[in-house]
Scaffold this motif. Structure first.
Motif, PDB file in Angstrom:
ATOM      1  N   ASN A 224      -6.998   2.073   9.453  1.00 50.82           N
ATOM      2  CA  ASN A 224      -7.865   0.886   9.409  1.00 50.82           C
ATOM      3  C   ASN A 224      -7.799   0.156   8.071  1.00 50.82           C
ATOM      4  OD1 ASN A 224      -8.685   1.348  11.987  1.00 50.82           O
ATOM      5  ND2 ASN A 224     -10.594   2.415  11.415  1.00 50.82           N
ATOM      6  N   GLU A 225      -7.511   0.903   6.998  1.00 52.05           N
ATOM      7  CA  GLU A 225      -7.398   0.303   5.667  1.00 52.05           C
ATOM      8  C   GLU A 225      -6.010  -0.282   5.411  1.00 52.05           C
ATOM      9  OE1 GLU A 225      -9.519  -0.132   2.764  1.00 52.05           O
ATOM     10  OE2 GLU A 225     -10.856  -0.075   4.499  1.00 52.05           O
ATOM     11  N   GLY A 226      -5.133  -0.177   6.413  1.00 47.04           N
ATOM     12  CA  GLY A 226      -3.813  -0.799   6.299  1.00 47.04           C
ATOM     13  C   GLY A 226      -2.752   0.086   5.675  1.00 47.04           C
TER      14      GLY A 226
ATOM     15  N   LYS B 155       0.836  -1.212   0.000  1.00 45.71           N
ATOM     16  CA  LYS B 155       0.000   0.000   0.000  1.00 45.71           C
ATOM     17  C   LYS B 155       0.859   1.247   0.000  1.00 45.71           C
ATOM     18  CE  LYS B 155      -4.475  -1.353   1.281  1.00 45.71           C
ATOM     19  NZ  LYS B 155      -5.760  -0.870   1.635  1.00 45.71           N
TER      20      LYS B 155
END
Ligand SMILES: NC(=O)c1ccc[n+]([C@@H]2O[C@H](COP(=O)([O-])OP(=O)(O)OC[C@H]3O[C@@H](n4cnc5c(N)ncnc54)[C@H](OP(=O)(O)O)[C@@H]3O)[C@@H](O)[C@H]2O)c1
Length: 272
Positions: free
Chosen positions: A25-27, A4
């Protein structure tokens, strides 16, 4: 799963904090900067905006463009600007980004911080079609190529919200002056708003064709109604700014010859 991007958030107010949490939270690997030092769980805090600009994407969410603009430099690779502003401010920032070799996405958040990271949070964006990290915040909707369009939609929709809330608060004060409670009025207000919302598509179409003939309700009768509303508020000892402003606008349209036309004709006065 691919690696990411690294993302920085500038501005950890109510909204910026929600955005940073959603990215964590989405990494994403998240870096945060705020004027007043603040932390976000599982994000790295840095002391200067320059340190934050090392990330692949920089998200800004500050009070105003005036505050944000002096902080930006051409070290930023991708700028996702979520600070609220006017269309002209957004276009100028897009121009600044182009001149400085910064990829630019202009977005507006049609949600409150508590909704960020849920599918209901609509993020309107314009200009660049690549929305980068906006998925992490909710549902990104591209509204056009011109960078100023997201801000234009934002203020148009907020205008409807402020007019509605203002009208609701005036109504609560009016019925409240006789002891009627919010609980008594609010269900009626909600169904009334639903019915009124149902009239918008036709009204919108009429403003496009500019054929204001009506067999439903003429502007004349609405000007009289707004006079009654203003007087009723005055009689009850309440502020009359809002009804008076509407009365003045509608009355001007009436004087311009739209008395027998539909309410939609008021747009001619607004456009003057
Ligand atoms: N809250 C919402 O429901 C909502 C919804 C949609 C869009 N937005 C938009 O999101 C943006 C931020 O709103 P918010 O609700 O997060 O506001 P907020 O809670 O008041 O936070 C304001 C942010 O701007 C920073 N700031 C203010 N003055 C500054 C200065 N002179 N120098 C550097 N930083 C400064 C504050 O830093 P400090 O902490 O140091 O004061 C803070 O990070 C606004 O453009 C707003 O219109 C908010």
């Amino acid at each position: 799963m691919g690696i990411k991007k690294t993302v920085s958030v500038l501005g950890l107010g109510r909204m910026g904090t929600a955005l940073a949490n959603a990215l964590v939270n989405e990494g994403y690997e998240v870096t945060v900067w705020n004027r007043t030092p603040k932390t976000v769980a599982n994000a790295r805090s840095v002391a200067t905006p320059e340190e934050a600009f090392k990330s692949d994407v920089v998200v800004t969410c500050m009070s105003t463009y005036e505050i944000q603009q002096p902080l930006l430099t051409n070290d930023i690779k991708v700028l996702v600007n979520l600070t609220s502003g006017t269309p002209e401010q957004a276009r100028r920032t897009a121009e600044w980004a182009k001149t400085n070799g910064v990829e630019y996405v202009d977005g507006v958040i049609m949600a409150v911080p508590q909704q960020i990271g849920t599918p209901g949070a609509r993020i309107l964006f314009s200009g660049n079609e690549n929305h980068h990290v906006l998925d992490a915040f909710g549902e990104p909707v591209h509204v056009g190529e011109d960078a100023g369009l997201a801000a234009l939609y934002d203020l148009a929709l907020l205008g409807i919200m402020w007019a509605t809330f203002g009208g609701y608060l005036q109504a609560l004060a009016l019925v409240g002056s006789e002891g009627v409670t919010p609980e008594q009025l609010t269900p009626m207000a909600m169904s009334w708003l639903g019915e009124m919302a149902g009239l918008l598509p036709e009204m919108g179409e009429v403003t496009r064709t500019r054929n204001y003939e009506t067999d439903v309700s003429a502007l004349d009768i609405n000007v009289s109604g707004l006079h009654l509303l203003t007087e009723a508020n005055r009689e009850q000892g309440l502020d009359t700014t809002l009804p008076q402003a509407l009365h003045a606008l509608f009355e001007r349209a009436q004087r311009s010859g739209h008395g027998n036309h539909s309410i939609a004709s008021v747009i001619e006065e607004i456009r003057k």
